[in-house]
Scaffold this motif. Structure first.
Motif, PDB file in Angstrom:
ATOM      1  N   ASN A   1      91.938  36.291  54.221  1.00  9.36           N
ATOM      2  CA  ASN A   1      92.479  34.941  54.017  1.00  9.36           C
ATOM      3  C   ASN A   1      91.493  34.159  53.157  1.00  9.36           C
TER       4      ASN A   1
ATOM      5  N   LYS B   1      95.145  30.993  52.388  1.00  7.72           N
ATOM      6  CA  LYS B   1      96.265  31.866  51.995  1.00  7.72           C
ATOM      7  C   LYS B   1      95.871  33.310  52.193  1.00  7.72           C
TER       8      LYS B   1
ATOM      9  N   LYS C   1      97.255  34.476  60.041  1.00 15.39           N
ATOM     10  CA  LYS C   1      97.771  33.443  59.126  1.00 15.39           C
ATOM     11  C   LYS C   1      99.242  33.176  59.425  1.00 15.39           C
TER      12      LYS C   1
ATOM     13  N   GLU D   1     100.916  29.564  60.607  1.00 12.81           N
ATOM     14  CA  GLU D   1     102.026  28.890  59.913  1.00 12.81           C
ATOM     15  C   GLU D   1     103.271  28.775  60.793  1.00 12.81           C
TER      16      GLU D   1
END
Ligand code: FES
Ligand code: FES
Length: 164
Positions: A54, A58, A115, A119
């Motif tokens: 990451n 992102k 990740k 999200e």
């Protein structure tokens, strides 16, 4: 004349500075220059996800990013997520639900899954499968990987609720 570039990276919270050829691939910087060997080298063509890290919030495949492109970035690898004494809930769930066999894909899988859950903390199974589509596993058939990610999501949500 050397065309090395002055690079700064923050990797798992530690600041690193060095001179490198701009075209050096980030996966080689991590593994060979910095000794961070959690991210693996698989296809080197952006397909398998073994090299997933990451970067600045992102998920990226570090086999297809030049270190010059990562200059100034914050990078998190599996080493920054948890260790033997304090496993990350995803590491715990992969262990518990047999989400790995040879383990080659696992650091990339868990880094990507972290990740994904950041999200979308309560994903459906379909969303997990879609979100993990860039990470390939040659051993498990994916069933237990999905099960582990769903279990970690439930565990992380209930810990968050308990803390409120
Ligand atoms: Fe980077 Fe396969 S080694 S995607
Ligand atoms: Fe072997 Fe995924 S556990 S490649």
């Amino acid at each position: 004349m050397s065309n090395k570039m002055h690079i700064k990276l923050t990797v798992n919270g530690a600041e690193e500075e060095f001179l490198a050829e701009p075209r050096e691939l980030l996966i080689y910087t991590l593994r060979e220059r910095l000794g961070i060997t959690g991210p693996h080298i698989g296809c080197e063509t952006s397909h398998c996800g073994a090299c997933t890290v990451n970067l600045n919030g992102k998920t990226i495949k570090s086999c297809t990013m030049f270190v010059a492109q990562a200059n100034g970035a914050e990078v998190t690898t599996i080493e920054g997520m948890g260790g033997p004494d304090a496993l990350h809930p995803l590491q715990e769930a992969f262990k518990e639900h047999h989400g790995l066999q040879c383990g080659y894909c696992t650091p990339g899988m868990i880094t990507r899954a972290a990740k994904l859950l950041e999200e979308n903390p309560s994903p459906t199974e379909e969303e997990v499968r879609f979100g993990m589509a860039g990470n390939l596993c040659r051993c498990t058939g994916y069933q237990n990987i999905v099960k582990a990610i769903m279990a970690a999501a439930a565990d992380m949500s209930s810990s968050k609720e308990a803390a409120q």
